[in-house]
Design a protein around this motif. Sequence first.
Motif, PDB file in Angstrom:
ATOM      1  N   LYS B 269       1.599   5.810  -3.416  1.00 16.25           N
ATOM      2  CA  LYS B 269       0.259   5.284  -3.743  1.00 16.25           C
ATOM      3  C   LYS B 269      -0.859   6.020  -3.001  1.00 16.25           C
ATOM      4  O   LYS B 269      -2.021   5.915  -3.367  1.00 16.25           O
ATOM      5  CB  LYS B 269       0.186   3.775  -3.503  1.00 16.25           C
ATOM      6  CG  LYS B 269       0.008   3.367  -2.060  1.00 16.25           C
ATOM      7  CD  LYS B 269      -0.332   1.878  -1.965  1.00 16.25           C
ATOM      8  CE  LYS B 269      -0.508   1.490  -0.514  1.00 16.25           C
ATOM      9  NZ  LYS B 269      -0.571   0.068  -0.296  1.00 16.25           N
ATOM     10  N   ASN B 270      -0.476   6.769  -1.941  1.00 16.16           N
ATOM     11  CA  ASN B 270      -1.478   7.573  -1.245  1.00 16.16           C
ATOM     12  C   ASN B 270      -1.659   8.943  -1.889  1.00 16.16           C
ATOM     13  O   ASN B 270      -2.341   9.807  -1.344  1.00 16.16           O
ATOM     14  CB  ASN B 270      -1.072   7.759   0.223  1.00 16.16           C
ATOM     15  CG  ASN B 270      -0.887   6.427   0.917  1.00 16.16           C
ATOM     16  OD1 ASN B 270      -1.566   5.453   0.575  1.00 16.16           O
ATOM     17  ND2 ASN B 270       0.032   6.366   1.859  1.00 16.16           N
ATOM     18  N   GLU B 272       0.694  11.114  -2.194  1.00 10.97           N
ATOM     19  CA  GLU B 272       1.499  12.101  -1.471  1.00 10.97           C
ATOM     20  C   GLU B 272       2.789  12.426  -2.236  1.00 10.97           C
ATOM     21  O   GLU B 272       3.467  11.530  -2.734  1.00 10.97           O
ATOM     22  CB  GLU B 272       1.874  11.544  -0.092  1.00 10.97           C
ATOM     23  CG  GLU B 272       2.661  12.509   0.761  1.00 10.97           C
ATOM     24  CD  GLU B 272       3.486  11.806   1.850  1.00 10.97           C
ATOM     25  OE1 GLU B 272       4.151  12.494   2.620  1.00 10.97           O
ATOM     26  OE2 GLU B 272       3.461  10.556   1.910  1.00 10.97           O
ATOM     27  N   ARG B 303       4.170   2.109   0.981  1.00  6.67           N
ATOM     28  CA  ARG B 303       3.509   3.233   0.326  1.00  6.67           C
ATOM     29  C   ARG B 303       3.777   3.271  -1.188  1.00  6.67           C
ATOM     30  O   ARG B 303       3.433   4.232  -1.864  1.00  6.67           O
ATOM     31  CB  ARG B 303       3.938   4.556   0.979  1.00  6.67           C
ATOM     32  CG  ARG B 303       3.426   4.702   2.413  1.00  6.67           C
ATOM     33  CD  ARG B 303       3.655   6.095   2.975  1.00  6.67           C
ATOM     34  NE  ARG B 303       5.072   6.387   3.185  1.00  6.67           N
ATOM     35  CZ  ARG B 303       5.724   6.129   4.319  1.00  6.67           C
ATOM     36  NH1 ARG B 303       5.108   5.575   5.348  1.00  6.67           N
ATOM     37  NH2 ARG B 303       6.994   6.432   4.434  1.00  6.67           N
TER      38      ARG B 303
END
Lengths: 262, 575
Positions: B269-270, B272, B303
């Motif tokens: 979700k970041n 990455e 995440r």
Amino acid sequence: MMLKVFRFSPGMEKPRYDTFAIEPAPGKTVLAALFEAQSRYDDSLAFRYSCRGAVCGTCAMLINRVPRLACRTRLGALSAGDSDPPHSHYDLPHLTEPWDKKEEVLVEPLPNLPVIKDLIVDMDEFFTRYRSVEPVFRPGGPDPEKERLMTPEAVRELERYTTCILCAACFAACPVNGKNPRYTGPAALAKLYRFHIDPREQQGPARLRTADTPDGWWACEFHTNCRRVCPKDVPPDKAIGHARQELKDLKKKETGPGGDGA
Amino acid sequence: MVVHRDQPSLHHVDVIIIGGGLTGLRAALQLSRAGRSCALLSKVHPLRSHSVAAQGGMNASLGNVPGTEGATDSWERHAYDTVKGSDYLADQNAVVRMCREAPATVIELEHMGTVWSQLEDGKIAQRPFGGAGFPRTCYAADRTGHNILHTLYEQVTAEKIPVYEEFFVTSLVTAGGRCTGCTALEIMTGTIHGFCAKATLLATGGFGRIFSRSTNAIINTGDGQALALRAGASLKDMEFVQFHPTSLLGSNILISEAARGEGGVLVNKNGERFMTRYAPRSADLAPRDVVARAIENEIAAGRGFDGGYVHLDLRHIGEERIRERLPGIRLIAMDFAGVDPVTEPIPVQPAQHYSMGGIDVGIEGQSGIPGLYAAGECACISVHGANRLGGNSLLETVVFGRLVAASIIRALPSEPVPADGPVLSAVQEMEAKVSGILGKSGGEQLFTVIDSLKETMNTKFGIFREGNSMEKGLAEISALRERAGNISISDKNRAANQALVRYLELEYMFPVAEATALGAIQRKESRGSHTRTDYPARDDDRFLFHTITRNLNGKIAVSSAPVTLGMFTPEERVY
């Protein structure tokens, strides 16, 4: 959301319709709704299923009077206004039950095939026609040591037809199948055409001639319902059109420009 | 010519094949072409078998696409990748056999008419897949299983091999320690049939549907494994269950590894690309066990996206290539998640996908019961060990469908003609059993028990496993089995009674679930797909062996068997 379902078992004089209340949920499919009805209300409700991912061709049925795969048809899309059927009109004289298009989704067995129970139809008629076109690869020569080479273009054209999952939605949507029980039907003809255009076969016109009969290529009336209901975008009508043109061209060649040459 | 007094519901053939997927169809062809009579029984029409859903491809060291720095592929490299992928639990003699046969198998299918995707030079195309050191996976866009299944069905149809469609096998019959046939429920009429044969081949596929989250077809309930266990055969390595990293959020429909093979990347979700942290060299193309654990870790660490998923991003691949190479994936994403991967990332989460374990068979496909064979996913000839590589399951089905049929053909001349008696009495027993089931009233709800069992398997025997939690899971399975004894179904008709079929399937699911649970509890190490949070390391000294489960006095007993090593010595798996 209500599911209105065609019910029939051997011994019943005529079918009845049952209505089941289905919990609304985003993305819920007709197949999921049928499972819900079966597990919550009536375990005698009969319908076929397998992959639930629109690849196996098992769960074609008539949904709001359009042949579709139950697993890829979402209830939300239907109640949000299932616009005009994607196919040209065809008569279904045995299916007259009205339904509330705002509140209900109507589920019935595929037409043009005998009903065994509820939504399950006898597929024998469909597969008999499939077998009638001798759907098996006949190589043009002895097998090479390695693979036969094919151009990506040839593969692309073949793939338009090899994607058929034999779900019989086209067979059920075809007005000609509805009135002529001898018609080979769109799926089988598309299959036949797939082998005809396979560059590895080199059968000349032999494949085309398998269906060069009044009930074969020539029975089609180009309603094009087959292509419009196909969940895999197979175009049987195009195959039929090409096949007819090729046969016409052949006949012209055989009879010569004079028309009736020996 | 032997004249059989064939009763309408009693059938005599040389070989019964149970299952109409790739393994069953390929075996039927081999037997028929050798002049052997066979009956192919399938609980669905063969074209509805789960093989049809295989997307990505079939591995073979054809070497049509060069590797890095001009290296050429070989069956040895394929075998190495397979053995390493298996975390050294695969039997290397079986792996060698499969990998050596692979190129000829892909070519053979082409010769039967399969349309493979092609390179510009007209040869069969190959693409990279997880855990493979080479672009080795032959494919037909993302419909490889579909194309091959239709080809083999066409061949079987042309051979006029009798196919008993929608016949649900209800028992294997043994007499004098041999398997002499089976009984089957003809689903549409409710009639019980008996089949007498010198040999029986199980080709029933996996048992993914004992888990609530599975990519498998709804029909994959472990029927063959349970039939074999009940008949006295052993199961092997049942705890090794593959969780595929990328199933579509919600429906858990498979999003093929081919999506990553074509360049797709996993993103948290970041934003990455987290796989580079878990597998620096292979990243998104690490083997499935590695990627599935990584996704679960990301989600557990907060995440992932709300609802427990990550993104599979294909956008940079471009519309043209997506349409050409991944048309089925695109349709699935649009139909079932309302997402067009050309413009949006696909929401994915891990889900049960494959059963590495199965019926314990030797290199010829023979079980411990004379006359009973198994091949394909339902069997464990052990080519996948603790983790299967993508592209090796289609390969296994067709290679061993052919080879096990060939070994049956070799064995048939010395197999005795079975007597009708035991099959006839088994038919009567089954008649009585079905009447008994339909005669029950009140009690437990069938579907509630099915759902509870699947939920238990998912939560207690999923990607991450732990001793205490699994013991609780095993107790839950036993309690559910008790409850299942009180299930009644409302539909009292014999014909097209799907509740009856589901009831009989549930009876199969229990022993399969128990064998899986017992295997997982006793294996106090982490290897391949089997990840123990309480035993995080692989332990070759204590656990480099196969788990064997079998019925002993009505209970499932666990023992072990050695692994066949060979060319490759176990080493640490790094990707």
